[in-house]
Design an enzyme around this catalytic site. Structure first.
Site, mmCIF file in Angstrom:
data_model
loop_
_atom_site.group_PDB
_atom_site.id
_atom_site.type_symbol
_atom_site.label_atom_id
_atom_site.label_comp_id
_atom_site.label_asym_id
_atom_site.label_seq_id
_atom_site.Cartn_x
_atom_site.Cartn_y
_atom_site.Cartn_z
ATOM 1 N N ASP A 116 0.814 -1.222 0.000
ATOM 2 C CA ASP A 116 0.000 0.000 0.000
ATOM 3 C C ASP A 116 0.846 1.271 0.000
ATOM 4 O OD1 ASP A 116 0.704 -0.744 2.639
ATOM 5 O OD2 ASP A 116 -0.825 0.620 3.418
ATOM 6 N N GLY A 117 2.024 1.232 0.664
ATOM 7 C CA GLY A 117 2.895 2.413 0.660
ATOM 8 C C GLY A 117 3.390 2.707 -0.745
ATOM 9 N N ASP A 140 2.074 -9.991 3.804
ATOM 10 C CA ASP A 140 1.036 -9.827 4.827
ATOM 11 C C ASP A 140 -0.376 -10.018 4.266
ATOM 12 O OD1 ASP A 140 3.132 -9.208 6.450
ATOM 13 O OD2 ASP A 140 2.630 -7.095 6.722
ATOM 14 N N ARG A 175 5.519 -27.701 27.356
ATOM 15 C CA ARG A 175 5.733 -26.255 27.326
ATOM 16 C C ARG A 175 4.706 -25.552 26.453
ATOM 17 N NH1 ARG A 175 12.130 -26.390 26.378
ATOM 18 N NH2 ARG A 175 12.726 -26.161 28.550
ATOM 19 N N MET A 182 5.106 -12.384 11.052
ATOM 20 C CA MET A 182 4.926 -11.046 10.472
ATOM 21 C C MET A 182 3.436 -10.734 10.330
ATOM 22 S SD MET A 182 7.945 -10.350 7.750
ATOM 23 C CE MET A 182 9.566 -9.888 8.345
ATOM 24 N N GLY A 183 3.143 -9.484 10.208
ATOM 25 C CA GLY A 183 1.747 -9.038 10.131
ATOM 26 C C GLY A 183 1.619 -7.795 10.977
ATOM 27 N N GLU A 235 3.073 -10.060 14.822
ATOM 28 C CA GLU A 235 3.939 -9.022 15.416
ATOM 29 C C GLU A 235 3.151 -7.767 15.803
ATOM 30 O OE1 GLU A 235 6.727 -7.839 12.335
ATOM 31 O OE2 GLU A 235 5.105 -7.371 10.961
ATOM 32 N N HIS A 283 12.279 -12.747 9.144
ATOM 33 C CA HIS A 283 12.477 -12.650 7.689
ATOM 34 C C HIS A 283 12.609 -14.000 6.999
ATOM 35 C CE1 HIS A 283 13.150 -8.651 9.205
ATOM 36 N NE2 HIS A 283 12.883 -8.207 7.992
ATOM 37 N N GLN A 285 10.303 -15.870 6.819
ATOM 38 C CA GLN A 285 9.021 -15.912 6.082
ATOM 39 C C GLN A 285 9.102 -15.226 4.729
ATOM 40 O OE1 GLN A 285 5.688 -14.770 9.188
ATOM 41 N NE2 GLN A 285 7.709 -14.241 9.919
#
Ligand code: F6P
Length: 365
Positions: A116-117, A140, A175, A182-183, A235, A283, A285
């Site tokens: 989008d940027g 994303d 555990r 990412m996102g 994130e 990264h 990903q």
């Protein structure tokens, strides 16, 4: 004009599996009627006239390689969006210089691959008189108006494999294993990988969670004798009343990087005597080759953009919806982000499968 029509290619923002595939596909679609020039490092290459001639015999070599043969930056003179994603007006003198170079080179149009940027800069350049065609790119998957951006499915696949691996070690040690993905604004990778990778809890920016609920959920599992759990967290996920966690590692991005929500959750659980570990996939990903779905998708995006150039269909962005390619205006593309709808069928499916989103009032079975 005593040369073939000239087309520029630019990729902006973070890299993404499939960029090289789109470029190769575009070049092959336009060859030999057009001359295609690749600009290095996003719009900076156009500003500095830093480019090279793209020929099929060259691009073919890179077609399924990760990264981008054009290199990329997400900082510099063209920060299309800032802060929480607000549109940013680029300095008029920078836009004017870019237009000057475009005219001097005798370019007919530019194909721009970006999020989008990058698209919001393309819109401003289009308004300056450059002919722009957009191809939506984002791992994303948050670009408005298109079902799937290329690179997204590859990221989901990598994240799913990471979850499979975390599950076996988490089970062995009783555990809670947390995977941060990412996102920034949208939780698409986390939602999809979480479902595919058998996560017990998925935390995304669109559905704020509470630490209280998170604890209750883990305790409810323990009461049932399940001492391990898998949590996927985007994130950009936030707790109710909380804020996104900014990375403490600097960098040169136009937006500050996010990182650390997974460790915060692990710290919180450890403070409650629950053994937890956090992993940031980061990264990994984004690097490497596209999977087969993204190779085919990228091929189609590139060819469709090439055909739009042949049809002189400018100021448009390619879209892919319900297995069909068409286009929308640049204006529309940058008007909003595509976020996960908490009421959508995929979120409902996750809930039906017993996946928690960490919301107050959830009932567990
Ligand atoms: O926009 C894609 C994205 O993967 C975001 O999820 C992430 O916040 C950002 O890129 C990180 O980019 P970089 O480390 O290149 O600044």
């Amino acid at each position: 004009m005593n040369h073939k029509p000239r087309i520029g290619v630019i990729n902006g923002g973070g890299d993404c599996p499939g960029l090289n595939t789109v470029i190769d596909s575009l070049v092959k679609t336009l060859y030999p009627e057009y001359e295609v020039f690749g600009f290095y490092k996003g719009y900076e290459g156009l500003l500095e006239k830093n480019y090279f001639h793209l020929l099929p015999e060259y691009t073919n070599r890179f077609k399924f390689q990760g990264g981008t043969m054009l290199k990329s930056v997400n900082h510099g003179h063209f920060p299309g969006k800032i802060g929480g994603g607000e549109l940013n007006l680029i300095d008029k003198s920078i836009l004017a210089k870019t237009k000057e170079n475009y005219d001097e080179m005798g370019l007919e149009a530019i194909v721009v691959l970006g999020g989008d940027g990058t698209m919001s800069v393309a819109l401003q350049l289009q308004e300056m008189g450059l002919n722009m065609v957009g191809v939506p790119k984002s791992i994303d998957n948050d670009l408005y108006g298109t079902d799937y951006t290329f690179g997204f499915q590859t990221a989901v696949e990598i994240a799913t494999e990471a979850l499979d691996r975390l599950e076996t070690t988490g089970y062995s040690h009783d555990r809670v294993m947390i995977l941060e993905l990412m996102g920034r604004n949208a939780g698409w990778i986390s939602l999809n990988a979480g479902i595919a990778g058998g996560a017990n809890m998925i935390l995304i920016p669109e559905i704020p969670f509470t630490y209280d609920q998170l604890l209750k959920y883990i305790q409810a599992r323990v009461e049932k004798g399940k001492h391990n759990a898998l949590i996927v967290v985007a994130e950009g996920a936030i707790s109710v009343g909380g804020e996104k966690i900014l990375s403490d590692i600097g960098g040169q991005s136009s937006e500050q990087n996010l990182s650390g929500i997974g460790s915060n959750i692990a710290r919180f659980l450890n403070s409650q005597n629950i053994d937890a570990r956090s992993t940031i996939l980061g990264h990994i990903q984004r690097g490497g080759s596209p999977n087969s779905f993204d190779r085919i998708l990228s091929r189609q995006y590139g060819a469709f953009a090439g055909n739009m150039i042949k049809d002189k269909k400018y100021a448009q962005v390619v879209t892919y919806n319900c297995h069909d390619f068409t286009s929308m205006t640049l204006d529309e593309c940058v008007s909003q982000l595509k976020l996960v709808d908490p009421e959508s069928s995929i979120v409902k499916l996750a809930r039906q499968m017993g996946i928690s989103f960490g919301e107050t009032g959830e009932i567990y079975f």
